[in-house]
Design an enzyme around this catalytic site. Structure first.
Site, PDB file in Angstrom:
ATOM      1  N   LYS A 180      17.414  26.090  -3.492  1.00 42.33           N
ATOM      2  CA  LYS A 180      17.186  27.459  -3.008  1.00 42.33           C
ATOM      3  C   LYS A 180      16.813  28.351  -4.189  1.00 42.33           C
ATOM      4  CE  LYS A 180      19.038  31.707  -2.378  1.00 42.33           C
ATOM      5  NZ  LYS A 180      17.774  32.352  -2.432  1.00 42.33           N
ATOM      6  N   GLY A 233      23.197  32.486 -12.083  1.00 42.88           N
ATOM      7  CA  GLY A 233      23.013  33.825 -11.542  1.00 42.88           C
ATOM      8  C   GLY A 233      24.112  34.739 -12.031  1.00 42.88           C
ATOM      9  N   SER A 234      24.418  35.738 -11.238  1.00 44.32           N
ATOM     10  CA  SER A 234      25.383  36.744 -11.679  1.00 44.32           C
ATOM     11  C   SER A 234      26.821  36.222 -11.579  1.00 44.32           C
ATOM     12  CB  SER A 234      25.230  37.995 -10.815  1.00 44.32           C
ATOM     13  OG  SER A 234      25.474  37.664  -9.472  1.00 44.32           O
ATOM     14  N   GLY A 238      28.603  34.096  -8.601  1.00 42.57           N
ATOM     15  CA  GLY A 238      29.149  32.824  -9.080  1.00 42.57           C
ATOM     16  C   GLY A 238      30.624  32.664  -8.728  1.00 42.57           C
ATOM     17  N   GLU A 255      26.408  28.923 -14.372  1.00 41.39           N
ATOM     18  CA  GLU A 255      25.847  29.566 -15.570  1.00 41.39           C
ATOM     19  C   GLU A 255      25.657  31.031 -15.208  1.00 41.39           C
ATOM     20  OE1 GLU A 255      25.391  28.243 -18.414  1.00 41.39           O
ATOM     21  OE2 GLU A 255      25.353  26.103 -18.030  1.00 41.39           O
ATOM     22  N   CYS A 289      19.584  36.150 -19.510  1.00 44.79           N
ATOM     23  CA  CYS A 289      21.039  36.035 -19.587  1.00 44.79           C
ATOM     24  C   CYS A 289      21.485  36.076 -21.042  1.00 44.79           C
ATOM     25  CB  CYS A 289      21.502  34.763 -18.916  1.00 44.79           C
ATOM     26  SG  CYS A 289      20.609  33.334 -19.494  1.00 44.79           S
ATOM     27  N   GLU A 391      27.111  43.820 -17.973  1.00 41.56           N
ATOM     28  CA  GLU A 391      25.733  43.343 -18.089  1.00 41.56           C
ATOM     29  C   GLU A 391      24.792  44.318 -17.373  1.00 41.56           C
ATOM     30  OE1 GLU A 391      24.511  39.755 -15.878  1.00 41.56           O
ATOM     31  OE2 GLU A 391      23.715  39.048 -17.787  1.00 41.56           O
TER      32      GLU A 391
HETATM   33  P1  NAP Z   1      22.112  36.647  -8.382  1.00 40.11           P
HETATM   34  O1  NAP Z   1      21.882  37.875  -7.621  1.00 40.11           O
HETATM   35  O2  NAP Z   1      23.496  36.198  -8.613  1.00 40.11           O
HETATM   36  O3  NAP Z   1      21.301  35.509  -7.618  1.00 40.11           O
HETATM   37  C1  NAP Z   1      21.186  34.191  -8.098  1.00 40.11           C
HETATM   38  C2  NAP Z   1      20.860  33.273  -6.941  1.00 40.11           C
HETATM   39  O4  NAP Z   1      21.973  33.254  -6.032  1.00 40.11           O
HETATM   40  C3  NAP Z   1      19.656  33.713  -6.120  1.00 40.11           C
HETATM   41  O5  NAP Z   1      18.967  32.574  -5.674  1.00 40.11           O
HETATM   42  C4  NAP Z   1      20.316  34.438  -4.965  1.00 40.11           C
HETATM   43  O6  NAP Z   1      19.527  34.515  -3.811  1.00 40.11           O
HETATM   44  C5  NAP Z   1      21.521  33.555  -4.730  1.00 40.11           C
HETATM   45  N1  NAP Z   1      22.609  34.181  -3.975  1.00 40.11           N
HETATM   46  C6  NAP Z   1      22.842  35.497  -3.788  1.00 40.11           C
HETATM   47  N2  NAP Z   1      23.937  35.654  -3.012  1.00 40.11           N
HETATM   48  C7  NAP Z   1      24.407  34.421  -2.713  1.00 40.11           C
HETATM   49  C8  NAP Z   1      25.509  33.930  -1.967  1.00 40.11           C
HETATM   50  N3  NAP Z   1      26.368  34.746  -1.375  1.00 40.11           N
HETATM   51  N4  NAP Z   1      25.687  32.600  -1.874  1.00 40.11           N
HETATM   52  C9  NAP Z   1      24.844  31.752  -2.493  1.00 40.11           C
HETATM   53  N5  NAP Z   1      23.771  32.152  -3.209  1.00 40.11           N
HETATM   54  C10 NAP Z   1      23.561  33.471  -3.325  1.00 40.11           C
HETATM   55  O7  NAP Z   1      21.421  36.716  -9.803  1.00 40.11           O
HETATM   56  P2  NAP Z   1      19.939  37.204 -10.133  1.00 40.11           P
HETATM   57  O8  NAP Z   1      19.904  38.680  -9.987  1.00 40.11           O
HETATM   58  O9  NAP Z   1      18.938  36.383  -9.396  1.00 40.11           O
HETATM   59  O10 NAP Z   1      19.830  36.791 -11.662  1.00 40.11           O
HETATM   60  C11 NAP Z   1      20.347  37.565 -12.676  1.00 40.11           C
HETATM   61  C12 NAP Z   1      21.712  37.057 -13.125  1.00 40.11           C
HETATM   62  O11 NAP Z   1      21.614  35.698 -13.497  1.00 40.11           O
HETATM   63  C13 NAP Z   1      22.231  37.752 -14.336  1.00 40.11           C
HETATM   64  O12 NAP Z   1      23.606  38.031 -14.185  1.00 40.11           O
HETATM   65  C14 NAP Z   1      22.027  36.758 -15.454  1.00 40.11           C
HETATM   66  O13 NAP Z   1      22.865  36.909 -16.544  1.00 40.11           O
HETATM   67  C15 NAP Z   1      22.245  35.486 -14.754  1.00 40.11           C
HETATM   68  N6  NAP Z   1      21.612  34.376 -15.457  1.00 40.11           N
HETATM   69  C16 NAP Z   1      22.403  33.491 -16.124  1.00 40.11           C
HETATM   70  C17 NAP Z   1      21.848  32.452 -16.834  1.00 40.11           C
HETATM   71  C18 NAP Z   1      22.719  31.466 -17.563  1.00 40.11           C
HETATM   72  O14 NAP Z   1      22.278  30.359 -17.769  1.00 40.11           O
HETATM   73  N7  NAP Z   1      23.924  31.806 -17.951  1.00 40.11           N
HETATM   74  C19 NAP Z   1      20.458  32.289 -16.846  1.00 40.11           C
HETATM   75  C20 NAP Z   1      19.676  33.210 -16.167  1.00 40.11           C
HETATM   76  C21 NAP Z   1      20.269  34.238 -15.461  1.00 40.11           C
HETATM   77  P3  NAP Z   1      18.602  35.798  -3.515  1.00 40.11           P
HETATM   78  O15 NAP Z   1      17.579  35.840  -4.579  1.00 40.11           O
HETATM   79  O16 NAP Z   1      18.049  35.478  -2.190  1.00 40.11           O
HETATM   80  O17 NAP Z   1      19.508  36.991  -3.530  1.00 40.11           O
END
Ligand code: NAP
Ligand code: MG
Length: 503
Positions: A180, A233-234, A238, A255, A289, A391
């Site tokens: 996904k 993701g966030s 997570g 992550e 990130c 963040e």
């Molecule tokens: P996000 O809002 O947490 O979304 C990440 C993924 O999770 C997306 O595919 C999102 O789908 C999905 N998602 C959202 N709600 C969910 C739920 N309830 N159940 C399952 N999946 C769900 O993060 P983002 O805004 O895309 O990315 C930014 C974040 O990612 C930042 O916090 C960043 O630090 C982190 N990040 C971490 C790393 C690392 O390796 N540590 C690398 C890159 C990014 P939708 O898009 O459809 O909402």
């Protein structure tokens, strides 16, 4: 630069078929540099499609796990070669889809290529151990076994690299996949799946289910036949995923976010440190990130460094990432820009830090149709302020002042996160102390907080994750189970710990 395009329809890939209609309708993917430009229309799937995808992946697993690992790895190597062939086209589309500049989207595809070659090498390794047994005529070894169906949930900021970090090693290990992608970057996900199919992957081994986190993401996390959840993701999402999947004893690899800092000591090469922070803080519009969102300056060089930093940051050329002259693209979405604006207000009003550069959205002229924001710098930031703790995920840098090395490391460690970190110093003793005492999964000496390579473990401590590491060979621990095997060729019952001769 508005492009009047006919809306292109894209499909999900489920149970070996491309599916244009989702049970929850469709959604549009917009170019964040020009919101009049619709990249494509995608199926909004839901639990029904997830169930079909998981069933297909489960069926495919039974034969895929029996394909010898070197053969599985050949397919991943083919995929890496196809990524080389299509690198430029994918990079162009990725920039249009999520806004970062072409140099960076090319780098994103390159990371996928590197991961492909690294993971395919593992097809001929996947090392276990052979160890002596305590009883005679008995042989002991440990082997890595695949786990089954893996659910991969990925963010939009590295639309190709992050999915490959997960999908390539998982497939080499013998697992099958339900993927996904983020709602903001489904087009790059379609490219990756097309490439895997062209590379020779049996179709049901990869399933691409586009749609929202709440419907598709949750359904993947909850499905009993998905044995591994790999999420980037966030931290907020997570943690929720960890709870839901943890209740079903799934393996969960997380992550998550970061609040990464660069320290500059008074003996550092100032020009190098300046280049480092400009790249770390404003590269990818701060949406990494590992982005540098705090700069910790030794008090002796603080004022001069800040002066030069402002001068240089002012000159960053903002624009559409497809223009080769652009150095910083837009934010990915309206929501992301609103979030950044909110943090600037917090910095000014609540935290009472001093805003010395930027702080505003750009809405005129070439910026009128995109989610642009100025490079933004706060000084007089104190470690406990919200802009130093949370963040932001945008081009906002908080500058803090440190008395000495210990103070700098203490400030650096004083956040809930622990992903990346950096120190600029010419003092080898200070560098080694930092390597030891900084609480982070990644530490750079005389380099910015961004720039990971695929052959080293990637991940963080504290609020950044749950202890797993992607990339490197450490990723294999996410996608395999250990099995210990004892072969007793003595022809008699031998009892461990009991029949052992006293030494
Ligand atoms: P996000 O809002 O947490 O979304 C990440 C993924 O999770 C997306 O595919 C999102 O789908 C999905 N998602 C959202 N709600 C969910 C739920 N309830 N159940 C399952 N999946 C769900 O993060 P983002 O805004 O895309 O990315 C930014 C974040 O990612 C930042 O916090 C960043 O630090 C982190 N990040 C971490 C790393 C690392 O390796 N540590 C690398 C890159 C990014 P939708 O898009 O459809 O909402
Ligand atoms: Mg988009």
């Amino acid at each position: 630069m508005a492009t009047k395009n006919k809306k292109k329809r894209f499909a999900a890939f489920i149970n070996g078929r491309w599916v244009k209609e989702g049970s929850q309708g469709t959604f549009e993917n917009i170019n964040p540099a020009d919101t009049r430009d619709v990249v494509g229309v995608f199926p909004a799937c839901g639990p029904e499609e997830v169930a079909e995808a998981v069933a297909a992946a489960k069926e495919a697993y039974e034969s895929w796990r029996l394909v010898p690992a070197p053969k599985r790895a050949e397919i991943i190597r083919n995929a890496a070669n196809l990524l080389i062939k299509h690198k430029e086209r994918i990079a162009q589309q990725m920039t249009r889809e999520m806004g970062k500049i072409l140099d960076e989207t090319r780098g994103d595809v390159q990371e996928g290529i590197d991961t492909g070659f690294y993971a395919s090498g593992e097809g001929r390794r996947l090392f276990g151990d052979t160890v002596p047994c305590e009883l005679p005529n008995k042989f002991g070894m440990s082997v890595r076994m695949p786990i089954g169906v893996c659910g991969m949930i990925t963010p939009w900021n590295f639309p190709l690299a992050i999915p490959t970090w997960k999908i390539f090693p998982a497939l080499v290990c013998g697992n099958t996949v339900v993927f996904k992608p983020a709602t903001d970057t489904p087009a790059t996900a379609v490219e990756l799946v097309e490439i895997l199919l062209e590379a020779g992957l049996p179709p049901k081994c990869i399933n691409l289910v586009t749609g929202s986190g709440s419907s598709v993401g949750n359904a993947i996390v909850d499905h009993p036949d998905v044995r591994v959840i790999s999420f980037t993701g966030s931290t907020e999402i997570g943690c929720k995923i960890n709870e839901r999947a943890g209740a079903k004893l799934k393996r969960v690899s997380l992550e998550l976010g970061g609040k990464n800092a660069q320290i500059v000591m008074d003996d550092a090469d100032m020009e190098l440190a300046l280049e480092g922070v400009l790249w770390g803080a404003f590269g990818t519009t701060g949406q990494r990130c590992t982005a540098t969102s705090r700069l910790i300056l030794h008090k002796k060089i603080h004022d001069k460094f800040v002066e030069k930093l402002i001068e240089r940051a002012k000159k960053i050329r903002i624009g559409n990432g497809l223009d080769p002259k652009t150095q910083m693209g837009p934010l990915v979405s309206k929501a992301q820009r609103e979030n950044v604006k909110r943090y600037v207000e917090i910095g000014v009003n609540e935290d009472k830090a001093e805003l010395v550069l930027g702080g505003k959205e750009l809405t005129q002229g070439p910026y009128a149709h995109g989610w642009f924001f100025e490079p933004t710098i706060f000084v007089n930031v104190k470690p406990k302020m919200r802009i130093a703790q949370e963040e932001i995920f945008g081009p906002v840098l908080a500058v803090l002042r440190a008395k000495d090395l210990d103070d700098a490391i203490r400030i650096l460690n004083d956040t809930p996160y622990g992903l990346s970190s950096s120190i600029y110093t010419r003092d080898v003793n200070a560098a080694f102390k930092a390597m030891r005492d900084i609480e982070a999964g990644i530490t750079y000496i005389n380099g910015p907080t961004i720039g990971a390579e695929v052959q080293l473990p990637f991940g963080g401590v504290k609020g950044t994750g749950n202890g797993h590491r992607e990339a490197s060979h450490t990723v294999l621990d996410i996608f395999t189970e250990w099995k210990s095997i004892y072969v007793d060729y003595s022809g008699k019952l031998q009892r461990a710990q009991i029949d052992v001769q006293a030494g």
